[in-house]
Write a protein that holds these residues in place. Structure first.
Motif, short mmCIF file in Angstrom:
data_model
loop_
_atom_site.label_atom_id
_atom_site.label_comp_id
_atom_site.label_asym_id
_atom_site.label_seq_id
_atom_site.Cartn_x
_atom_site.Cartn_y
_atom_site.Cartn_z
N UNK A 296 0.83 -1.21 0.00
CA UNK A 296 0.00 0.00 0.00
C UNK A 296 0.86 1.26 0.00
N UNK A 297 2.04 1.16 0.57
CA UNK A 297 3.02 2.24 0.55
C UNK A 297 4.39 1.61 0.77
N UNK A 298 5.40 2.41 0.92
CA UNK A 298 6.77 1.90 1.01
C UNK A 298 6.94 0.90 2.16
N UNK A 299 6.28 1.15 3.29
CA UNK A 299 6.47 0.29 4.46
C UNK A 299 5.17 -0.33 4.98
N UNK A 300 4.13 -0.30 4.16
CA UNK A 300 2.83 -0.85 4.59
C UNK A 300 2.37 -1.89 3.57
N UNK A 301 2.05 -3.09 4.08
CA UNK A 301 1.66 -4.21 3.22
C UNK A 301 0.29 -4.73 3.62
N UNK A 302 -0.54 -5.00 2.62
CA UNK A 302 -1.86 -5.60 2.86
C UNK A 302 -1.82 -7.07 2.50
N UNK A 303 -2.23 -7.92 3.46
CA UNK A 303 -2.28 -9.35 3.25
C UNK A 303 -3.73 -9.83 3.31
N UNK A 304 -4.09 -10.72 2.40
CA UNK A 304 -5.34 -11.47 2.50
C UNK A 304 -4.94 -12.90 2.85
N UNK A 305 -5.45 -13.40 3.97
CA UNK A 305 -4.98 -14.67 4.53
C UNK A 305 -6.15 -15.60 4.80
N UNK A 306 -5.95 -16.88 4.50
CA UNK A 306 -6.98 -17.88 4.77
C UNK A 306 -7.19 -18.04 6.27
N UNK A 307 -8.41 -17.84 6.72
CA UNK A 307 -8.76 -18.01 8.13
C UNK A 307 -10.28 -18.08 8.21
N UNK A 308 -10.88 -19.18 7.71
CA UNK A 308 -12.35 -19.25 7.58
C UNK A 308 -13.12 -19.07 8.87
#
Length: 267
Positions: free
Chosen positions: A10-22
């Motif tokens: 999302x920016x230089x030091x910010x990451x968006x994760x989509x993770x399996x966790x039903x």
């Protein structure tokens, strides 16, 4: 173990994760958080759930790379696995129709603010979002916020996006022009302190989602303890949201700096 479905910077030091966790996706509500661990000897990191997809069985986490543990997490890619994840933890946000609600987020605090914005808007509130960052490159989720609110105010320290100034300037501009029934704020502790001081002056009830040092997340260790209205509370089980006008932010800031030297060494 939980598989990473997608990863986005999302920016230089910010990451968006989509993770399996039903199971977590099915039961989480706005305001809930999880604790994740990367590696068998990894540190436990509390992260507020930014979004979820029940059909896909996934949750979304937004991580700022600020130290060794968050760096290890941010180094993971699509197809990799998070070693451990527990949640949803904490108390959910009190969602109802208040009237006009200001949702103010600073930096990576914008991510956990997003599900609250969604829920408040769905409940029939007029939602005004105030987003703040040092510059335009650090503003995140602006598009998503605009799609789930009535108005978005952008504030940047250098004026590179929106208006130049701090988040409090954006909030006060709204408070001076119209009646506001509630303010919700998430961001750096010092930011939330000054937001609380401002809204107290205008007599606007305010919730702050706190981001204290946390270890087990179940109220056992006491690392996240704070003082609210003269009483000891635990952010992990009593929060993370509290009446911002009753939080002892000065004490909280001192406790959060307790391990600053070690954090600098371990980066």
């Amino acid at each position: 173990m939980n598989k990473i479905v997608s990863r986005e910077n999302l920016s230089e030091r910010v990451v968006k994760f989509v993770i399996e966790a039903p199971r977590i996706a099915k039961s989480r509500k706005a305001g809930h958080f999880v604790i994740v661990r990367v590696g068998e000897k990894g540190e436990r990191i509390p992260l507020t759930i930014a979004d979820s997809d029940v059909d896909a069985g996934t949750i979304t986490l937004v991580v700022q790379n600020v130290g060794r543990s968050s760096s290890k997490l941010c180094e993971l890619h699509e197809g990799d696995y998070v070693t451990d994840m527990v949640g949803p933890l904490g108390q959910a946000t009190k969602i109802k129709k208040y009237g006009t609600v200001i949702c103010a987020g600073g930096g990576v605090g914008v991510a956990p603010l997003f599900p609250i914005v969604q829920a408040m808007h769905k409940a029939g509130n007029r939602v005004i979002v105030v987003l703040a960052a040092r510059n335009k490159d650090l503003i995140i989720l602006e598009k998503e916020m605009r799609a789930n609110s009535d108005e978005v105010v952008i504030m940047t320290d250098d004026g590179s996006s929106g208006k130049k100034g701090l988040v409090t300037a954006g909030i006060e501009e709204v408070l001076q022009r119209e009646h506001v029934d509630l303010c919700v704020t998430i961001g750096p502790a010092i930011m939330m302190k000054f937001v609380a001081e401002l809204t107290k002056k205008y007599e606007v009830p305010t919730f702050a989602s706190l981001n204290t040092i946390m270890v087990d997340g179940t109220g056992m260790c006491g690392a996240c303890r704070i003082t609210v209205d003269g009483q000891t509370k635990f952010v992990c089980v009593d929060g993370p949201e509290f009446d911002a006008h009753k939080v002892d932010f000065d004490e909280m800031l001192k406790r959060m700096n307790a391990f600053r030297d070690q954090e600098l060494i371990n980066r």
